[in-house]
Motif scaffolding. Structure first.
Motif, mmCIF file in Angstrom:
data_model
loop_
_atom_site.group_PDB
_atom_site.id
_atom_site.type_symbol
_atom_site.label_atom_id
_atom_site.label_comp_id
_atom_site.label_asym_id
_atom_site.label_seq_id
_atom_site.Cartn_x
_atom_site.Cartn_y
_atom_site.Cartn_z
ATOM 1 N N PHE A 151 0.840 -1.202 0.000
ATOM 2 C CA PHE A 151 0.000 0.000 0.000
ATOM 3 C C PHE A 151 0.876 1.253 0.000
ATOM 4 N N TYR A 152 1.817 1.338 0.934
ATOM 5 C CA TYR A 152 2.657 2.531 1.033
ATOM 6 C C TYR A 152 3.743 2.549 -0.035
ATOM 7 N N SER A 153 4.220 1.373 -0.404
ATOM 8 C CA SER A 153 5.218 1.308 -1.462
ATOM 9 C C SER A 153 4.662 1.845 -2.767
ATOM 10 N N ARG A 154 3.406 1.547 -3.052
ATOM 11 C CA ARG A 154 2.791 1.988 -4.303
ATOM 12 C C ARG A 154 2.391 3.465 -4.245
ATOM 13 N N LEU A 155 1.751 3.873 -3.147
ATOM 14 C CA LEU A 155 1.221 5.234 -3.071
ATOM 15 C C LEU A 155 2.292 6.282 -2.772
ATOM 16 N N LEU A 156 3.398 5.871 -2.153
ATOM 17 C CA LEU A 156 4.430 6.831 -1.751
ATOM 18 C C LEU A 156 5.798 6.464 -2.324
ATOM 19 N N LYS A 157 5.794 5.883 -3.500
ATOM 20 C CA LYS A 157 7.048 5.415 -4.104
ATOM 21 C C LYS A 157 8.052 6.557 -4.254
ATOM 22 N N LYS A 158 7.612 7.713 -4.747
ATOM 23 C CA LYS A 158 8.525 8.842 -4.939
ATOM 24 C C LYS A 158 8.938 9.454 -3.609
ATOM 25 N N GLN A 159 7.984 9.577 -2.696
ATOM 26 C CA GLN A 159 8.257 10.268 -1.442
ATOM 27 C C GLN A 159 9.182 9.466 -0.522
ATOM 28 N N LEU A 160 9.076 8.135 -0.564
ATOM 29 C CA LEU A 160 9.862 7.282 0.320
ATOM 30 C C LEU A 160 11.074 6.689 -0.368
ATOM 31 N N GLY A 161 11.212 6.948 -1.662
ATOM 32 C CA GLY A 161 12.299 6.366 -2.429
ATOM 33 C C GLY A 161 13.647 6.996 -2.124
ATOM 34 N N PHE A 212 -8.976 -2.831 -0.540
ATOM 35 C CA PHE A 212 -9.771 -2.692 -1.764
ATOM 36 C C PHE A 212 -8.980 -1.909 -2.814
ATOM 37 N N LYS A 213 -8.984 -2.454 -4.040
ATOM 38 C CA LYS A 213 -8.205 -1.859 -5.119
ATOM 39 C C LYS A 213 -9.081 -1.601 -6.340
ATOM 40 N N GLY A 214 -8.647 -0.632 -7.147
ATOM 41 C CA GLY A 214 -9.370 -0.301 -8.374
ATOM 42 C C GLY A 214 -8.695 0.877 -9.056
ATOM 43 N N ALA A 215 -9.452 1.616 -9.850
ATOM 44 C CA ALA A 215 -8.928 2.799 -10.539
ATOM 45 C C ALA A 215 -8.866 3.974 -9.568
ATOM 46 N N VAL A 216 -7.715 4.642 -9.536
ATOM 47 C CA VAL A 216 -7.477 5.755 -8.613
ATOM 48 C C VAL A 216 -6.940 6.942 -9.404
ATOM 49 N N HIS A 217 -7.509 8.120 -9.188
ATOM 50 C CA HIS A 217 -7.054 9.325 -9.890
ATOM 51 C C HIS A 217 -5.635 9.689 -9.481
ATOM 52 N N GLY A 218 -5.372 9.720 -8.180
ATOM 53 C CA GLY A 218 -4.026 9.917 -7.674
ATOM 54 C C GLY A 218 -3.620 11.346 -7.371
ATOM 55 N N ASP A 219 -4.399 12.335 -7.835
ATOM 56 C CA ASP A 219 -4.070 13.745 -7.563
ATOM 57 C C ASP A 219 -5.374 14.537 -7.456
ATOM 58 N N LEU A 220 -6.285 14.034 -6.643
ATOM 59 C CA LEU A 220 -7.653 14.559 -6.625
ATOM 60 C C LEU A 220 -7.792 15.707 -5.630
ATOM 61 N N HIS A 221 -7.322 16.874 -6.004
ATOM 62 C CA HIS A 221 -7.531 18.065 -5.182
ATOM 63 C C HIS A 221 -8.637 18.918 -5.786
ATOM 64 N N GLY A 222 -8.922 20.022 -5.118
ATOM 65 C CA GLY A 222 -10.089 20.811 -5.483
ATOM 66 C C GLY A 222 -10.012 21.546 -6.793
ATOM 67 N N PHE A 223 -8.827 21.606 -7.425
ATOM 68 C CA PHE A 223 -8.721 22.224 -8.737
ATOM 69 C C PHE A 223 -8.784 21.204 -9.867
ATOM 70 N N PHE A 237 -4.906 13.657 -15.444
ATOM 71 C CA PHE A 237 -4.764 12.216 -15.219
ATOM 72 C C PHE A 237 -3.311 11.756 -15.176
ATOM 73 N N ASP A 238 -2.400 12.677 -14.885
ATOM 74 C CA ASP A 238 -0.979 12.331 -14.783
ATOM 75 C C ASP A 238 -0.733 11.156 -13.838
ATOM 76 N N SER A 239 -1.428 11.139 -12.720
ATOM 77 C CA SER A 239 -1.141 10.173 -11.643
ATOM 78 C C SER A 239 -2.128 9.013 -11.595
#
Length: 348
Positions: A151-161, A212-223, A237-239
């Motif tokens: 979970f964290y390896s996938r979602l935070l690959k850049k931040q924890l790499g 639970f897994k599926g399609a995730v936008h990955g950068d879903l902020h208010g803009f 849809f970059d992320s």
């Protein structure tokens, strides 16, 4: 305002004769490095008449080619959700910048506005609607798979790499970066750096959890969420990933609203807000309080998860879903902490 070069590109791709046949309204402030506009065009081709979204950003390799490909893939992935997705009309480079033209996702007669510009009542209404649909409609069928470590390896690959910002920033902030806990204003908290460095150890206690897994936008902020008078659209849809962990979008949107409204770096106010609206179960509603926008957003986000659980008959999975949302909130917080714009917090 759109440049002459961009206007000429739009006229070519959308079969528009005159500049006067293109009306544009900016949707973002460009802080992410991209400019996004809503435009209404009068085209010589009936199919191209109406509203479109234009994204303009500095060229960076194949980033926007990938974004356009992901947008097309997502459009095909979930036809039942396509009325909330923008569709790629054209991509190209203009004046040293990447440009993507999307067709508007719905037929609203009102200009689109970013969720971040809405008042508390409207942002709560649209957020609950959109975030519920991301679970119940976009991900009509979900997978149960994965581990907390993945979970964290996938979602935070850049931040924890290896070149990630998380560890260096935490080490600057903490006197004892290797300690299990830290004290802030006399209150003891788990050390996030220790927590992330020892995932394999603590995650063994969650070996039986259903994730639970599926399609995730990955950068879903208010803009990246646009409201119209009768619908909403999703852009950027970059992320986007198609086999990632659900509820990250929900936690990310929630945190983005908190972050945008947190202007004065008042740690006591931040802690007070968390105590009142975050420590509750996501299946409980937070009572009205002084943190108006945050409380409205939090209840909308959590309400959308409750709606999904009920509609998908997942009552027996509520404990695991609550843990997954907590994990997603941690991932979202670390993600924001590692952003360039968050350096002001690290330095305050």
């Amino acid at each position: 305002m759109l440049s002459k070069e961009i206007l000429d590109y739009i006229k070519e791709k959308l079969s528009v004769v005159n500049d006067q046949d293109i009306n544009d309204v900016p949707l973002t402030d460009g802080r992410s490095g991209a400019e996004v506009y809503s435009i209404k065009v009068k085209s010589r081709r009936n199919r191209l008449n109406g509203r479109h979204i234009i994204k303009i950003c500095t060229t960076a390799g194949d980033r926007d080619e990938n974004e356009a490909a992901k947008a097309r893939q997502l459009y095909d992935y979930a036809p039942q959700f396509s009325n909330h997705l923008v569709k790629v009309e054209a991509t190209g480079q203009v004046g040293g910048k990447d440009v993507i033209i999307y067709s508007q996702a719905n037929n609203s007669q009102m200009h689109s506005v970013a969720f971040s510009t809405l008042d508390g009542v409207r942002i709560a209404k649209y957020a609950r609607w959109a975030l519920r649909d991301l679970l119940a409609v976009l991900n009509e069928t979900v997978q149960i798979d994965g581990t907390a470590e993945d979970f964290y390896s996938r979602l935070l690959k850049k931040q924890l790499g290896e070149n990630g910002r998380f560890a260096p920033r935490m080490e600057v902030l903490l006197d004892r970066s290797g300690a299990e806990c830290i004290a802030i204003n006399g209150t003891i908290y788990p050390n996030p750096l220790y927590f992330m460095r020892h995932i394999a150890g603590w995650s063994s206690h969650l070996s039986d959890i259903h994730l639970f897994k599926g399609a995730v936008h990955g950068d879903l902020h208010g803009f990246n969420l646009l409201a119209t008078d009768n619908s909403y659209s999703i852009i950027d849809f970059d992320s986007t990933e198609f086999n990632s962990y659900l509820l990250f979008d929900h936690a990310y949107f929630e945190f983005s609203a908190f972050y945008d409204n947190f202007k004065d770096n008042d740690l006591n106010r931040w802690n007070g807000m968390l105590e009142q609206i975050i420590t509750l179960s996501p299946f409980e509603s937070a009572a009205a309080n002084e943190y108006y926008l945050e409380y409205m957003v939090r209840n909308a986000v959590c309400g959308s998860i409750s709606d999904w659980v009920e509609s998908a008959n997942l009552e027996n999975e509520k404990d695991d879903i609550e843990i997954q949302f907590l994990m997603a909130r941690i991932a979202a917080g670390i993600n924001f902490f590692c952003k360039k714009t968050a350096q002001r917090l690290a330095n305050s």
